[in-house]
Design an enzyme around this catalytic site. Structure first.
Site, PDB file in Angstrom:
ATOM      1  N   TYR A 188       0.823  -1.223   0.000  1.00 23.63           N
ATOM      2  CA  TYR A 188       0.000   0.000   0.000  1.00 23.63           C
ATOM      3  C   TYR A 188       0.850   1.263   0.000  1.00 23.63           C
ATOM      4  O   TYR A 188       0.505   2.243   0.653  1.00 23.63           O
ATOM      5  CB  TYR A 188      -0.901   0.046   1.244  1.00 23.63           C
ATOM      6  CG  TYR A 188      -1.675  -1.212   1.538  1.00 23.63           C
ATOM      7  CD1 TYR A 188      -2.579  -1.718   0.609  1.00 23.63           C
ATOM      8  CD2 TYR A 188      -1.526  -1.878   2.750  1.00 23.63           C
ATOM      9  CE1 TYR A 188      -3.304  -2.867   0.887  1.00 23.63           C
ATOM     10  CE2 TYR A 188      -2.260  -3.028   3.031  1.00 23.63           C
ATOM     11  CZ  TYR A 188      -3.141  -3.517   2.095  1.00 23.63           C
ATOM     12  OH  TYR A 188      -3.854  -4.642   2.374  1.00 23.63           O
ATOM     13  N   LYS A 242      -5.298 -13.295  11.780  1.00 23.77           N
ATOM     14  CA  LYS A 242      -4.647 -12.255  12.574  1.00 23.77           C
ATOM     15  C   LYS A 242      -4.180 -12.701  13.970  1.00 23.77           C
ATOM     16  O   LYS A 242      -3.073 -13.185  14.094  1.00 23.77           O
ATOM     17  CB  LYS A 242      -5.535 -11.010  12.622  1.00 23.77           C
ATOM     18  CG  LYS A 242      -5.575 -10.318  11.246  1.00 23.77           C
ATOM     19  CD  LYS A 242      -5.954  -8.857  11.308  1.00 23.77           C
ATOM     20  CE  LYS A 242      -5.579  -8.144  10.031  1.00 23.77           C
ATOM     21  NZ  LYS A 242      -6.640  -8.065   9.012  1.00 23.77           N
ATOM     22  N   TYR A 297     -14.246  -4.822   4.239  1.00 25.53           N
ATOM     23  CA  TYR A 297     -12.913  -5.239   3.764  1.00 25.53           C
ATOM     24  C   TYR A 297     -12.707  -6.702   4.128  1.00 25.53           C
ATOM     25  O   TYR A 297     -12.884  -7.089   5.287  1.00 25.53           O
ATOM     26  CB  TYR A 297     -11.801  -4.390   4.399  1.00 25.53           C
ATOM     27  CG  TYR A 297     -10.425  -4.919   4.048  1.00 25.53           C
ATOM     28  CD1 TYR A 297      -9.815  -4.578   2.853  1.00 25.53           C
ATOM     29  CD2 TYR A 297      -9.768  -5.813   4.899  1.00 25.53           C
ATOM     30  CE1 TYR A 297      -8.578  -5.094   2.504  1.00 25.53           C
ATOM     31  CE2 TYR A 297      -8.522  -6.337   4.554  1.00 25.53           C
ATOM     32  CZ  TYR A 297      -7.934  -5.970   3.357  1.00 25.53           C
ATOM     33  OH  TYR A 297      -6.718  -6.498   3.017  1.00 25.53           O
TER      34      TYR A 297
END
Ligand SMILES: *Cc1c(COP(=O)(O)O)cnc(C)c1O
Length: 445
Positions: free
Chosen positions: A22, A273, A150
């Site tokens: 990004y 995660k 997302y």
């Protein structure tokens, strides 16, 4: 040539060869070289220490280098760092699958391991599509998803993320079109949502949502009542309900899983995660037994066709089992040594987790509240161990990133928000440094 801020051989020789995430590589500030981590701190090559306000993209829930997780990985490393998962299985994966089934919402009994969150989402979408095909319905080939959502960076996961606002704008024309809806917020919204689903359910395989908190799409919250109502309407129209708990799982919003707050049990659930305490990449898709049953047949084509090379990596599964030990989740009766080890390694961890999250929540709420009065601030909101300050869209919050480093904290504002999602083991003093950095950075901005 500008002066090299980090005169380290591996940095200056490697930096010209790396492509960062990004990142506009032409204009972005140089990334900071890190040499070690410990607890809630990141140590830079020049000796500075930063308190981590975002837990390495929300994964390092137990802090860095927790001795119990490190020990589990070291022990596993010597026995078997990796073996393929096709035709072979191993203790860390089977133990983890059983423990995840025990702690997951009711009925999520089958675990498919993946190597990242995006892949776990791809797996969930593919399971949903093939579930209907195996049942003889190949018309259900689209998904319902939400604005500001997302679900990852791969093509399938991108297709169910917000196509306009997400990180995926550039690929808008190359991805499958899905039904991207607003999260309904009132009776009128629910009636509209209901009639939309009534109209399209014939070609919808599933609905995917980040329960309670939409993360990377802008840290937007919705209530457990809203989540429950979305679930009820999806089920009414025979649409599979997929909960993407990759960011919300493992107490981040206050409960073990965000779905628990609404008392719902999804058909499919993605986790990732914090699963390994942020140490090694691992994710999983959990499925209800009746979903799994649709893949059982005498026809080989009905089998689920997916299998990452590093699926169920033993090091990652051992790390995840150790992270679950620290949460004291479903510790097996037969493995008391694991349990003793866990408590010997971490006296701190015996705390009641929901209570600990509540303490973080009220400290975040109290200490971020002064931001509301500062120029440019539109909203301050807190849910569990997530604190968000939303700014006017015209403000360049990214420009604040270096200011946080100057204040000794690691905070990465994006879009129009400044947020904190610290390790769950953060002390009140460390959290105070983070909130103070947010308040004073905004005050001086
Ligand atoms: C981070 C995230 C993903 C993607 O996970 P990766 O491991 O980065 O591929 C998917 N869904 C949600 C909700 C996430 O926060």
């Amino acid at each position: 040539m500008t002066h090299d801020p980090f005169p380290i051989p591996w940095y200056s020789s490697g930096i010209e060869h790396i492509w960062l995430p990004y990142t506009q590589m032409k204009t972005a500030a140089k990334p900071l070289p890190v040499v070690s981590t410990q607890g809630c701190r990141i140590k830079l090559a020049d000796g500075r220490e930063l308190i981590d306000g975002i837990a390495s993209w929300w994964s390092a829930c137990h802090g860095y280098n927790h001795p119990h997780i490190l020990q589990a990985i070291e022990t596993q490393l010597r026995a078997m760092p990796h073996v393929m998962f096709g035709g072979l299985v191993h203790e860390p994966a089977l133990t983890l699958a059983r423990r995840l089934s025990e702690i997951a919402p009711e009925g999520l009994n089958r675990v498919f391991f993946a190597d990242s969150g995006s892949v776990a989402v791809e797996v969930a979408l593919k399971i949903a599509l093939q579930y209907w095909r195996n049942k003889g319905n190949s018309k259900k080939d689209r998904f319902i998803c939400f604005k500001d959502g997302y679900h990852g960076d791969t093509l399938g996961a991108m297709s169910v993320s917000d196509p306009e606002k997400s990180l995926h704008k550039a690929f808008r024309n190359s991805i499958i079109k899905q039904y991207v809806l607003d999260i309904p917020h009132d009776e009128y919204g629910f009636a509209e949502f209901d009639s939309l689903l009534a109209g399209v359910h014939g070609n919808v395989a599933g609905l995917i949502i980040e329960p309670l908190v939409q993360g990377a799409g802008g840290m937007r919250f919705h209530s457990a009542d809203i989540l429950g109502e979305i679930y009820r309407i999806a089920k009414k129209h025979n649409i599979l309900f997929i909960a993407d708990e990759i960011a919300t799982g493992f107490y981040r919003t206050g409960n073990l899983f965000a779905c628990n707050e609404a008392g719902i049990a999804p058909d499919l659930m993605c986790i990732g995660k914090a699963l390994t305490g942020g140490t090694i990449t691992l994710a999983a898709t959990l499925a209800r037994e009746d979903i799994f049953a649709a893949f059982l047949s005498d026809n080989p084509d009905d089998a689920f066709m997916h299998g990452p090379t590093f699926m169920a990596n033993p090091l990652a599964c051992a790390a995840a089992n150790a992270a679950l030990d620290l949460f004291q989740l479903a510790v097996s009766g037969g493995q008391s040594s694991v349990k003793e080890n866990a408590s010997a390694n971490c006296k701190l961890q015996t705390a009641n987790w929901p209570m600990r999250i509540e303490a973080i929540e009220s400290q975040l709420a109290k200490e971020l509240e002064p931001c509301r009065a500062l120029p440019g601030v539109i909203d301050v909101r807190v849910k569990g161990a997530i604190g968000v300050v939303q700014m006017e869209p015209s403000m360049d919050v990214r420009a604040l990133r270096p200011k946080f480093v100057e204040r000794g904290v690691w905070v990465r504002p994006f879009k129009d928000i400044i947020y904190l999602m610290p390790p769950l083991v953060i002390t009140p003093e460390e959290l105070g440094v983070l909130t103070e950095a947010v308040v004073s950075t905004l005050r001086d901005a």
